[in-house]
Scaffold this motif. Structure first.
Motif, PDB file in Angstrom:
ATOM      1  N   SER A   1       0.822  -1.211   0.000  1.00 32.16           N
ATOM      2  CA  SER A   1       0.000   0.000   0.000  1.00 32.16           C
ATOM      3  C   SER A   1       0.857   1.262   0.000  1.00 32.16           C
ATOM      4  O   SER A   1       0.497   2.275  -0.609  1.00 32.16           O
TER       5      SER A   1
ATOM      6  N   ARG B   1      -4.369  -2.402  -9.121  1.00 34.69           N
ATOM      7  CA  ARG B   1      -4.986  -2.887  -7.889  1.00 34.69           C
ATOM      8  C   ARG B   1      -5.181  -4.403  -7.924  1.00 34.69           C
ATOM      9  O   ARG B   1      -4.937  -5.095  -6.935  1.00 34.69           O
TER      10      ARG B   1
ATOM     11  N   SER C   1      -6.316   2.687  -2.944  1.00 33.01           N
ATOM     12  CA  SER C   1      -6.988   3.026  -4.195  1.00 33.01           C
ATOM     13  C   SER C   1      -8.021   4.131  -3.994  1.00 33.01           C
ATOM     14  O   SER C   1      -8.140   5.049  -4.804  1.00 33.01           O
TER      15      SER C   1
END
Length: 509
Positions: free
Chosen positions: A284, A307, A373
């Motif tokens: 992340s 993603r 995201s």
């Protein structure tokens, strides 16, 4: 640099930090045990850690990195440096004021965070004293985290990820120089935190300066990017706050149990945090600035594909880790912590909590990826909703299981909260994009899960048959057997092909 290579850099630095962290925890378990000194110190430690995650790694970091990335790519280094300096100034002023207030109100803070520590409990006064010593660490490490965000956007992930190594080294030094009195050792450890915070801040400031992005205090706060930063921070601060309140609630409920419950949960969580840090946090951290840049450039499909790739790689690593922690929890805890004041009963209680935490690991890793995201899109509200749902789940499950299961029920509640949070984030992304994950990603996840369950059973069986040759040798052999079994299974059923990982590693973001 590709996102996978950047993640590998972060993971490598994180591994070095976590290994030192485990050495620190082993020494701390030996010095403090699982009694009064340990409970008081761990409660005091949670306060600066809460603020660090709340202000810097939580809302401030999530709001700052996409905006800084946008300013840097579209307006150039000078504008980006001015924006970073003004954000640094605002964060510093806010946390300085908060530190002063907290030092005055610390007895009330401890009463709220640890209601099980009543005034007659020796842990109460000791926790107040230790918390006053540790609190200023929040100021230094939060400013350090902002500088880490600057370096990550610039593609310099290693230095930022190595900053926690300093904290562990300083604390290990304090543990090695301390005496035999657990209370005196806890006091020395509390003083080590602010010292480490100053050293971390200095290291990252110098790294930013060498990168041509010398951040400084700017009394002039007129910057058109500060207003959108503030708008993003408010819901993000609430979301990060609710998540951290969730963590604190587990500690609060644990303080109502017999002495040792706080420590069991702490040491189990430390073990569960290793794969989360190496996989979820690493991915992340690398993902956020790269996805933000792709969205700013209008490359939405590329952002979605990124993603999916991140989720597949994350699950390929997390699922076998979770299976291994579940199958080998007791030998892992016994080898790492069972010595000195930490006895066999403490090890068994910690191992049961570790197994419960492991069940929530895949969800915790995916939450990191989906949240990155959403943050890259400027959506700070959905993580707020997810954190709120997780809080409700923790409260309901924790209260329902506190009496019959004790600390184990709190660990189960934390894992279920992760899955509830993941459900909320996935539902929101499905509403925005039509899906949270592609069909291929879902099929690969199911295949990796089946392979991980098989590998975990093989590891457990291997340890059962080999532990007589020595606990450490038996555990190492069991881990090797489980790892080889998982690799063989995912290769045979074609969950992933090695050449795909090589291509992802070479691909430039």
């Amino acid at each position: 640099m590709s996102w996978l290579r950047a993640s590998s850099v972060v993971a490598s630095a994180t591994l070095a930090s976590r290994l030192l962290g485990f050495l620190r925890d082993v020494l701390m378990a030996q010095a403090l045990g699982a009694g009064v000194a340990a409970d008081a110190f761990l409660v005091a430690l949670k306060i600066p850690n809460l603020l660090r995650r709340l202000f810097a790694e939580g809302a401030f970091g999530a709001a700052f990195v996409p905006l800084f990335s946008q300013v840097h790519s579209m307006e150039g280094e000078q504008a980006a440096r001015a924006f970073a300096s003004r954000a640094f100034t605002i964060l510093g002023v806010l946390l300085t004021l908060l530190t002063g207030l907290a030092l005055l109100a610390m007895p009330l803070v401890i009463t709220v965070l640890a209601p099980g520590f009543d005034l007659a409990d020796p842990r109460h006064d000791l926790a107040v004293e230790l918390a006053r010593r540790t609190f200023s660490y929040a100021l230094f490490v939060s400013l350090t985290a902002l500088l880490a965000g600057v370096l990550n956007v610039l593609g310099r992930f290693a230095v930022a990820s190595l900053a926690p190594v300093i904290l562990n080294l300083v604390m290990i030094g304090a543990l090695l120089t301390g005496g035999d009195d657990p209370v005196a050792q806890a006091r020395l450890l509390a003083l080590a935190l602010p010292v480490a915070g100053v050293l971390q801040l200095a290291m990252l400031w110098l790294a930013c300066r060498r990168a041509g992005m010398a951040v400084s205090l700017r009394p002039d706060l007129r910057d058109r990017h500060l207003r959108p930063l503030g708008r993003r921070i408010l819901p993000g601060l609430a979301g990060a706050g609710i998540y951290q309140v969730n963590v604190v609630i587990v500690t609060i409920m644990a303080t109502a149990l017999a002495p040792g419950a706080v420590s069991f949960l702490y040491f189990a969580d430390r073990l569960a945090q290793l794969p989360l840090g190496l996989i979820g946090v690493a991915i992340s951290t690398a993902l956020l600035p790269i996805v933000a840049r792709r969205i700013a450039e209008g490359r939405l499909e590329a952002a979605r594909a990124l993603r999916d790739q991140a989720a597949e790689v994350a699950l390929l690593l997390t699922l076998p880790a979770a299976a291994g922690l579940t199958a080998l929890a007791l030998p892992i805890v016994r080898i790492l912590f069972e010595r000195g004041a930490f006895d066999a009963l403490d090890a068994a209680a910690t191992a049961s909590a570790l197994q419960a935490f492991a069940l929530g690991l895949p969800a915790a890793v995916l939450v990191r990826i989906l949240a990155a995201s959403l943050f890259a899109r400027g959506d700070m509200r959905t993580p707020l909703v997810g954190a709120s749902v997780a809080l409700v789940v923790t409260l309901l499950v924790g209260l329902a299981t506190l009496r019959p299961l004790g600390h184990l029920g709190l660990a189960v509640a934390a894992s279920l909260a992760n899955w509830a949070n993941l459900t909320v984030l996935a539902w929101r992304l499905r509403g925005i994009e039509g899906r949270a994950f592609s069909r291929r990603t879902k099929l690969r996840a199911l295949g990796a899960l089946a392979c991980a369950v098989f590998a975990g059973s093989m590891a457990h069986q291997a340890f059962t048959e080999l532990h007589h040759i020595g606990r450490l040798t038996g555990l190492a052999s069991a881990i090797l057997v489980g790892g080889l079994a998982f690799f063989a299974m995912v290769t045979v059923v074609r969950v992933v092909r090695p050449r795909e990982l090589v291509a992802l590693f070479r691909d430039r973001a």
